[in-house]
Scaffold this motif. Structure first.
Motif, PDB file in Angstrom:
ATOM      1  N   VAL A  90      35.489  32.070  40.796  1.00  0.00           N
ATOM      2  CA  VAL A  90      34.123  32.251  41.292  1.00  0.00           C
ATOM      3  C   VAL A  90      33.580  33.642  40.978  1.00  0.00           C
ATOM      4  O   VAL A  90      34.307  34.638  40.990  1.00  0.00           O
ATOM      5  N   LEU A  91      32.294  33.665  40.672  1.00  0.00           N
ATOM      6  CA  LEU A  91      31.511  34.890  40.596  1.00  0.00           C
ATOM      7  C   LEU A  91      30.381  34.710  41.596  1.00  0.00           C
ATOM      8  O   LEU A  91      29.590  33.770  41.477  1.00  0.00           O
ATOM      9  N   ILE A  92      30.299  35.606  42.587  1.00  0.00           N
ATOM     10  CA  ILE A  92      29.386  35.425  43.706  1.00  0.00           C
ATOM     11  C   ILE A  92      28.284  36.470  43.625  1.00  0.00           C
ATOM     12  O   ILE A  92      28.552  37.680  43.627  1.00  0.00           O
ATOM     13  N   GLU A  93      27.052  36.014  43.572  1.00  0.00           N
ATOM     14  CA  GLU A  93      25.922  36.934  43.471  1.00  0.00           C
ATOM     15  C   GLU A  93      25.913  37.884  44.663  1.00  0.00           C
ATOM     16  O   GLU A  93      26.292  37.523  45.773  1.00  0.00           O
ATOM     17  N   LYS A  94      25.488  39.111  44.415  1.00  0.00           N
ATOM     18  CA  LYS A  94      25.453  40.106  45.490  1.00  0.00           C
ATOM     19  C   LYS A  94      24.363  39.752  46.510  1.00  0.00           C
ATOM     20  O   LYS A  94      23.356  39.150  46.146  1.00  0.00           O
ATOM     21  N   PRO A  95      24.553  40.138  47.783  1.00  0.00           N
ATOM     22  CA  PRO A  95      25.818  40.601  48.347  1.00  0.00           C
ATOM     23  C   PRO A  95      26.797  39.441  48.440  1.00  0.00           C
ATOM     24  O   PRO A  95      26.395  38.301  48.650  1.00  0.00           O
ATOM     25  N   MET A  96      28.080  39.756  48.278  1.00  0.00           N
ATOM     26  CA  MET A  96      29.079  38.686  48.310  1.00  0.00           C
ATOM     27  C   MET A  96      28.928  37.843  49.572  1.00  0.00           C
ATOM     28  O   MET A  96      28.976  36.609  49.519  1.00  0.00           O
ATOM     29  N   THR A  97      28.754  38.516  50.717  1.00  0.00           N
ATOM     30  CA  THR A  97      28.622  37.825  51.993  1.00  0.00           C
ATOM     31  C   THR A  97      27.709  38.617  52.920  1.00  0.00           C
ATOM     32  O   THR A  97      27.220  39.696  52.563  1.00  0.00           O
ATOM     33  N   LEU A  98      27.526  38.112  54.130  1.00  0.00           N
ATOM     34  CA  LEU A  98      26.698  38.792  55.128  1.00  0.00           C
ATOM     35  C   LEU A  98      27.481  39.799  55.954  1.00  0.00           C
ATOM     36  O   LEU A  98      26.886  40.631  56.640  1.00  0.00           O
ATOM     37  N   PHE A 116      40.453  33.732  40.163  1.00  0.00           N
ATOM     38  CA  PHE A 116      39.643  34.943  40.039  1.00  0.00           C
ATOM     39  C   PHE A 116      38.437  34.865  40.975  1.00  0.00           C
ATOM     40  O   PHE A 116      37.850  33.799  41.166  1.00  0.00           O
ATOM     41  N   CYS A 117      38.071  36.013  41.516  1.00  0.00           N
ATOM     42  CA  CYS A 117      36.912  36.104  42.401  1.00  0.00           C
ATOM     43  C   CYS A 117      36.293  37.485  42.255  1.00  0.00           C
ATOM     44  O   CYS A 117      37.005  38.492  42.236  1.00  0.00           O
ATOM     45  N   GLU A 284      32.960  40.218  31.333  1.00  0.00           N
ATOM     46  CA  GLU A 284      34.067  40.786  32.099  1.00  0.00           C
ATOM     47  C   GLU A 284      34.812  39.709  32.877  1.00  0.00           C
ATOM     48  O   GLU A 284      36.053  39.714  32.921  1.00  0.00           O
ATOM     49  N   VAL A 285      34.091  38.790  33.475  1.00  0.00           N
ATOM     50  CA  VAL A 285      34.750  37.699  34.196  1.00  0.00           C
ATOM     51  C   VAL A 285      35.600  36.867  33.239  1.00  0.00           C
ATOM     52  O   VAL A 285      36.768  36.559  33.525  1.00  0.00           O
ATOM     53  N   ASN A 286      35.035  36.521  32.102  1.00  0.00           N
ATOM     54  CA  ASN A 286      35.786  35.731  31.122  1.00  0.00           C
ATOM     55  C   ASN A 286      37.010  36.482  30.612  1.00  0.00           C
ATOM     56  O   ASN A 286      38.076  35.894  30.400  1.00  0.00           O
ATOM     57  N   ARG A 287      36.866  37.789  30.408  1.00  0.00           N
ATOM     58  CA  ARG A 287      37.998  38.610  29.958  1.00  0.00           C
ATOM     59  C   ARG A 287      39.104  38.622  31.000  1.00  0.00           C
ATOM     60  O   ARG A 287      40.296  38.458  30.678  1.00  0.00           O
ATOM     61  N   LEU A 294      43.065  38.317  38.873  1.00  0.00           N
ATOM     62  CA  LEU A 294      42.354  37.689  39.985  1.00  0.00           C
ATOM     63  C   LEU A 294      41.153  38.500  40.435  1.00  0.00           C
ATOM     64  O   LEU A 294      40.318  37.998  41.203  1.00  0.00           O
ATOM     65  N   GLU A 295      41.048  39.721  39.986  1.00  0.00           N
ATOM     66  CA  GLU A 295      39.914  40.574  40.321  1.00  0.00           C
ATOM     67  C   GLU A 295      39.628  41.505  39.146  1.00  0.00           C
ATOM     68  O   GLU A 295      40.488  41.728  38.294  1.00  0.00           O
ATOM     69  N   SER A 296      38.416  42.047  39.124  1.00  0.00           N
ATOM     70  CA  SER A 296      38.036  42.960  38.052  1.00  0.00           C
ATOM     71  C   SER A 296      38.319  44.401  38.462  1.00  0.00           C
ATOM     72  O   SER A 296      37.939  44.818  39.561  1.00  0.00           O
ATOM     73  N   PRO A 297      38.938  45.182  37.602  1.00  0.00           N
ATOM     74  CA  PRO A 297      39.149  46.597  37.921  1.00  0.00           C
ATOM     75  C   PRO A 297      37.843  47.383  37.979  1.00  0.00           C
ATOM     76  O   PRO A 297      37.801  48.470  38.549  1.00  0.00           O
ATOM     77  N   LYS A 298      36.774  46.844  37.413  1.00  0.00           N
ATOM     78  CA  LYS A 298      35.486  47.541  37.423  1.00  0.00           C
ATOM     79  C   LYS A 298      34.759  47.400  38.761  1.00  0.00           C
ATOM     80  O   LYS A 298      33.999  48.280  39.156  1.00  0.00           O
TER      81      LYS A 298
END
Length: 327
Positions: A90-98, A116-117, A284-287, A294-298
């Motif tokens: 999943v890629l979750i549009e900002k903000p991830m949550t409330l 990955f998330c 970046e997600v695809n990479r 499971l997560e992006s270092p960026k």
């Protein structure tokens, strides 16, 4: 190549898919909306193979690898967790949550599913900000003493049902655009010791505009502004003991950084910004998925939690508290 589906048919979803369609690291072929007519129209517009109004059927499509969550803020946690339970990245549009609790629940679901998330905070993935942060971290402007950033535009203040002014949809300036100015001091300086804010509320009781001062040890500070009732310069600068750097408008998707070292002439640095800039986080997600991450270092899980913590801290002290959050 990863195959994507998008949950949501709003303007942000269209912008993201427009950029992604020009790239080759993955592709979209499905869309979900609560309205089949909207899903069908969106699929036709973006040349997608499948349109769904049943979320379970959508995430259970075996051809989908990644779900881009692009619905309203209030739906992010539920849609993301259900997608992860269906073994989708999943890629979750900002903000991830409330709030922080929801963010922790999503991350726990990602760990359990081994998927990955990431939070789709696109500014963090642009080459301009990557380069500037790298140069600052290497000491180019010395020790940071002050950060200033703003983001503002005007919406139709008479339309109280539009998403940005609707408290039932977690509208307001902070969660939509205020988190961008907050990104710079949070990433470079961490959590502030003190926050002072002057917040203006709309008739619908969402935050319409705010001026914030964040205070850090040794007199370091950040001055941030965001507004839904006026156009701001949309610039940012970071000042240090050896000089400063200014990100040209719009700083959150800039292709230019101006460096001024002590009394030296300003040196401008230019960067290529492909399309509107959303493609960098898509790549970046695809990479990361291809690399088994499971997560992006960026923009890591901890980065997303830190942002959620700061947003919750500001809202708890200055608002808005939404009707569905009332005891």
């Amino acid at each position: 190549m990863t195959t994507w589906g998008v949950a949501g048919t709003g303007g942000m979803a269209s912008l993201f898919l427009d950029d992604a369609s020009k790239l080759t690291s993955g592709h979209f072929n499905a869309v979900y909306s609560g309205s089949l007519s909207r899903a069908t129209a969106f699929a036709q517009q973006h040349k997608l193979d499948h349109a769904y109004d049943d979320y379970n059927a959508f995430v259970e499509n075996p051809d989908l690898d990644v779900i881009y969550i692009a619905g309203v803020h209030t739906t992010h946690a539920d849609l993301a967790i259900r997608a992860l339970q269906a073994k989708k990245h999943v890629l979750i549009e900002k903000p991830m949550t409330l709030n922080v609790t929801q963010a922790q629940q999503i991350i726990a679901a990602a760990k359990k599913a081994n998927r990955f998330c990431a939070e789709a905070l696109w500014t963090r993935f642009t080459p301009t900000l990557e380069s500037v942060i790298s140069d600052i971290s290497s000491g180019k402007i010395g020790e940071i003493r002050h950060i200033s950033a703003n983001f503002g535009f005007r919406v139709d203040l008479e339309d109280h049902q539009q998403r940005l002014l609707n408290p039932q949809l977690a509208g307001g300036a902070l969660l939509d655009i205020g988190l961008y100015p907050l990104l710079l001091p949070l990433f470079l300086l961490g959590q502030p010791t003190e926050i002072k804010a002057n917040v203006e509320f709309s008739e619908s009781q969402v935050d319409l505009a705010s001026d914030l001062i964040l205070t850090y040890p040794q007199g370091v500070s950040a001055q941030l502004s965001y507004r839904l009732d006026a156009y701001l310069p949309n610039k940012a600068f970071i000042a240090g003991t050896k000089g400063y750097v200014e990100l040209e408008a719009p700083w959150f998707a800039s292709n230019r950084a101006d460096w001024c070292m002590a009394d030296q002439p300003i040196e401008s640095q230019y960067f290529a910004l492909t399309n509107r800039g959303w493609g960098y986080e898509f790549d970046e997600v695809n990479r990361c998925i291809a690399a088994g991450l499971l997560e992006s270092p960026k923009h890591s899980w901890q980065d997303a939690l830190s942002l959620a913590t700061l947003l919750e801290r500001i809202r708890s002290e200055y608002g808005p508290i939404y009707p569905f959050e009332q005891p």
